[in-house]
Enzyme design. Structure first.
Site, PDB file in Angstrom:
ATOM      1  N   HIS A 116      23.398   6.107  -7.181  1.00  8.12           N
ATOM      2  CA  HIS A 116      23.119   6.342  -8.601  1.00  8.12           C
ATOM      3  C   HIS A 116      24.332   6.879  -9.374  1.00  8.12           C
ATOM      4  CE1 HIS A 116      19.181   5.566  -7.242  1.00  8.12           C
ATOM      5  NE2 HIS A 116      18.807   6.785  -6.943  1.00  8.12           N
TER       6      HIS A 116
ATOM      7  N   THR B  15       0.837  -1.206   0.000  1.00 10.08           N
ATOM      8  CA  THR B  15       0.000   0.000   0.000  1.00 10.08           C
ATOM      9  C   THR B  15       0.877   1.263   0.000  1.00 10.08           C
ATOM     10  OG1 THR B  15      -0.077  -0.171   2.399  1.00 10.08           O
ATOM     11  CG2 THR B  15      -1.976  -1.032   1.210  1.00 10.08           C
TER      12      THR B  15
ATOM     13  N   ARG C 145       0.008  -4.012   6.402  1.00 10.37           N
ATOM     14  CA  ARG C 145      -0.545  -4.189   7.740  1.00 10.37           C
ATOM     15  C   ARG C 145      -2.080  -4.077   7.781  1.00 10.37           C
ATOM     16  NH1 ARG C 145       1.604  -3.176  12.996  1.00 10.37           N
ATOM     17  NH2 ARG C 145       3.645  -2.807  12.122  1.00 10.37           N
TER      18      ARG C 145
ATOM     19  N   ARG D 273       2.633   2.164  -5.371  1.00 12.75           N
ATOM     20  CA  ARG D 273       1.623   2.897  -6.140  1.00 12.75           C
ATOM     21  C   ARG D 273       2.221   3.606  -7.349  1.00 12.75           C
ATOM     22  NH1 ARG D 273       0.130   7.066  -3.568  1.00 12.75           N
ATOM     23  NH2 ARG D 273      -1.644   7.457  -4.889  1.00 12.75           N
TER      24      ARG D 273
ATOM     25  N   LEU E 118       5.930   3.688  -3.137  1.00  8.67           N
ATOM     26  CA  LEU E 118       6.702   3.120  -4.249  1.00  8.67           C
ATOM     27  C   LEU E 118       5.857   2.122  -5.031  1.00  8.67           C
ATOM     28  CD1 LEU E 118       9.613   3.072  -5.495  1.00  8.67           C
ATOM     29  CD2 LEU E 118       9.885   0.904  -4.286  1.00  8.67           C
TER      30      LEU E 118
HETATM   31  C1  BG6 Z   1      15.824   8.479  -5.641  1.00 14.47           C
HETATM   32  C2  BG6 Z   1      16.174   9.546  -4.639  1.00 14.47           C
HETATM   33  O1  BG6 Z   1      16.614   7.341  -5.429  1.00 14.47           O
HETATM   34  O2  BG6 Z   1      16.056   8.970  -6.949  1.00 14.47           O
HETATM   35  C3  BG6 Z   1      15.366  10.801  -4.902  1.00 14.47           C
HETATM   36  O3  BG6 Z   1      15.914   9.063  -3.322  1.00 14.47           O
HETATM   37  C4  BG6 Z   1      15.520  11.254  -6.331  1.00 14.47           C
HETATM   38  O4  BG6 Z   1      15.746  11.842  -4.011  1.00 14.47           O
HETATM   39  C5  BG6 Z   1      15.266  10.101  -7.306  1.00 14.47           C
HETATM   40  O5  BG6 Z   1      14.597  12.304  -6.562  1.00 14.47           O
HETATM   41  C6  BG6 Z   1      15.614  10.497  -8.717  1.00 14.47           C
HETATM   42  O6  BG6 Z   1      15.215   9.482  -9.611  1.00 14.47           O
HETATM   43  P1  BG6 Z   1      14.827   9.818 -11.121  1.00 14.47           P
HETATM   44  O7  BG6 Z   1      14.590   8.477 -11.734  1.00 14.47           O
HETATM   45  O8  BG6 Z   1      13.613  10.676 -11.066  1.00 14.47           O
HETATM   46  O9  BG6 Z   1      16.007  10.532 -11.705  1.00 14.47           O
END
Ligand code: BG6
Length: 483
Positions: free
Chosen positions: A240, A19, A51, A24, A22
């Site tokens: 990332h 629920t 839950r 959604r 992420l």
């Molecule tokens: C997430 C971060 O991992 O990646 C966010 O927690 C960030 O803060 C997001 O906004 C950016 O992802 P994308 O795919 O929109 O570049």
């Protein structure tokens, strides 16, 4: 060009945190698109666990609302939604207690792929792993998917790895970094390793520097309380941007195979030099454009957490000695733009008089928006006026080059979830990789915390704090414009 869709094996996918936000925004819309794209076998099932007490019908209504909000109108239809909803079930479960587990066990089918998505707070990972094991729900063939943040430092990441390892082998653990699921990020590997053109030049001798930019226009908004314990270094760079750097810098793996690729990435992380304070600029956005400042969003007027960071990174190995990698990422910047730009060195000798018009070759890999690849090359300026040089882009927009398929670039989550079902870990982080990335980031963070450094402020809608410009100017280089 027609894309080939290869169906995966029939599966039962359990989403813990079914629920949550992420699920959604990303997981369910991604699954819907794979379902209507013909990749999800029709007898596969999605079992959401959370839950709250509710029945399948009530949960399906929530999923319908999520699809209406997060799948563009042109990409959904009533027939598709109804058929997809039939594949969805709900079970109320107490992650740390005993209730609901017997119900979940009854629902699982033998002989299909079992995957468990831990879309919950990391503090629950251990309890979930243990319950799945104790109740005989997960076996040696099952897979678990875990979301970031994978720890907030080396110690906590090690603790998470240890907890998961009590019940699951590394081959069963899929640590998500959704940047690896982005189409252009995978294309980076295709460009490097499926062409002879670039690889011979891919080294310090020919590459002057690399810029990696992930710029966002959004602020931290409602995530302020979480974000203030994290900051851009932990939230974006350790994962990332680090993954992007690895894919650019790694040696060619012997095969496009999970461990071969991850071994090469790990070597890059281990070769990263420590970053001295003068090579780091941290920033916080001010109020503007009708939005509050970072410290207001964070609810912490004295916050020293960065919503922006730029840093110069060196890789201490034969290939990269002498070629800096400049990384930057931030919120509330001028545009949403993520790209990798590789700037080549000058030719060793110019045969043309028109030397001042010479510009470096730049290869730009654009991740978002407008995914594509662009190579800037020098040519002769057309016309009879002598031999004058000019730079032109060799441009490949995926949307244009790939026709209708190019416009339909799948979301990172679609790709990654299907890889879990296929049992392909290439685009997931291995435990030792995550730990090595923290081992690099920890002392950098500890040093600025020890010194009590305050981030520089920056106006929203700009390219970040002024000091970040200096980071490159003093090396005789400049950042590419964010647009
Ligand atoms: C997430 C971060 O991992 O990646 C966010 O927690 C960030 O803060 C997001 O906004 C950016 O992802 P994308 O795919 O929109 O570049």
């Amino acid at each position: 060009m027609v894309s080939r869709v290869i169906p995966v094996d029939t599966f039962d996918l359990v989403i813990f945190g079914g629920t949550g936000d992420l699920a959604r925004r990303k997981i369910l819309p991604g699954l819907y698109r794979r379902f209507t794209g013909g990749q999800m076998p029709p007898d596969s099932r999605i079992i959401a666990a959370a839950r709250s007490e509710m029945d399948d019908a009530a949960y399906r209504a929530q999923v319908r609302a999520a699809l209406e909000e997060f799948v563009p109108a042109g990409k959904r239809d009533e027939g598709g939604i109804s058929a997809f909803l039939e594949r969805i079930h709900y079970v109320a479960i107490d992650a740390t207690g005993t209730s609901g587990w017997a119900d979940l066990k009854k629902m699982m089918r033998p002989d299909v792929v079992r995957a468990f998505y831990f879309s919950v707070a990391p503090s629950l990972f251990g309890a979930l792993a243990e319950r799945l094991h104790e109740n005989g729900i997960a076996g040696p063939q099952s897979r678990i998917v875990v979301e970031k943040p994978f720890g907030r430092d080396l110690e906590s990441a090690r603790a998470l790895n240890r907890v998961l390892a009590l019940h699951f082998a590394e081959e069963q653990i899929y640590r998500i970094d959704h940047y690896l699921g982005k189409e252009t990020v995978q294309n980076l590997m295709a460009v490097r390793f499926a062409n002879i053109l670039f690889e011979p030049l891919w080294k310090a001798q020919y590459i002057d520097h690399v810029q990696i930019t992930v710029a966002e226009t959004v602020g931290v908004g409602g995530r302020g309380a979480y974000y203030d314990t994290s900051g851009a270094m932990r939230d974006m760079v350790q994962n990332h941007l680090m993954q992007l750097l690895c894919l650019i810098a790694m040696e060619p793996p012997y095969h496009f195979d999970p461990n071969a690729v991850r071994d090469e990435k790990l070597k890059v992380i281990r070769a990263l030099d420590p970053v001295p304070p003068e090579d780091i600029v941290r920033g916080q956005y001010l109020a503007g454009g009708g939005q509050e400042s970072y410290v207001d969003h964070a609810g912490n007027p004295r916050s020293r957490t960065e919503s922006y960071i730029a840093l110069k990174v060196h890789i201490a190995n034969w290939r990269w000695k002498g070629t800096p990698f400049y990384l930057r990422t931030g919120k509330r910047l001028r545009a949403r733009a993520s790209e990798i730009a590789i700037t080549f060195r000058e030719p060793p000798h110019s045969i043309f008089d028109d030397a001042e018009d010479w510009r470096e070759n730049v290869l730009v890999i654009r991740l978002q928006p407008d995914e594509g690849i662009n190579l800037k090359v020098m040519i002769k300026e057309p016309g009879p006026g002598g031999m004058r040089l000019t730079q032109v882009p060799l441009d490949m927009s995926f949307a244009e080059a790939l026709g209708p398929d190019g416009e339909d670039i799948p979301d990172a989550y679609e790709r990654l979830i299907m890889d879990v079902i296929r049992g392909n870990q290439t685009l997931f982080m291995r435990g030792d990789e995550v730990e090595a990335a923290w081992a690099w980031a920890d002392p950098i963070i500890a040093a600025w915390e020890r010194r009590g450094d305050r981030p520089k402020t920056y106006e929203p809608g700009t390219s970040g704090p002024e000091d970040a410009l200096m980071l490159m100017h003093r090396d005789g280089r400049r950042w590419r414009e964010i647009r």
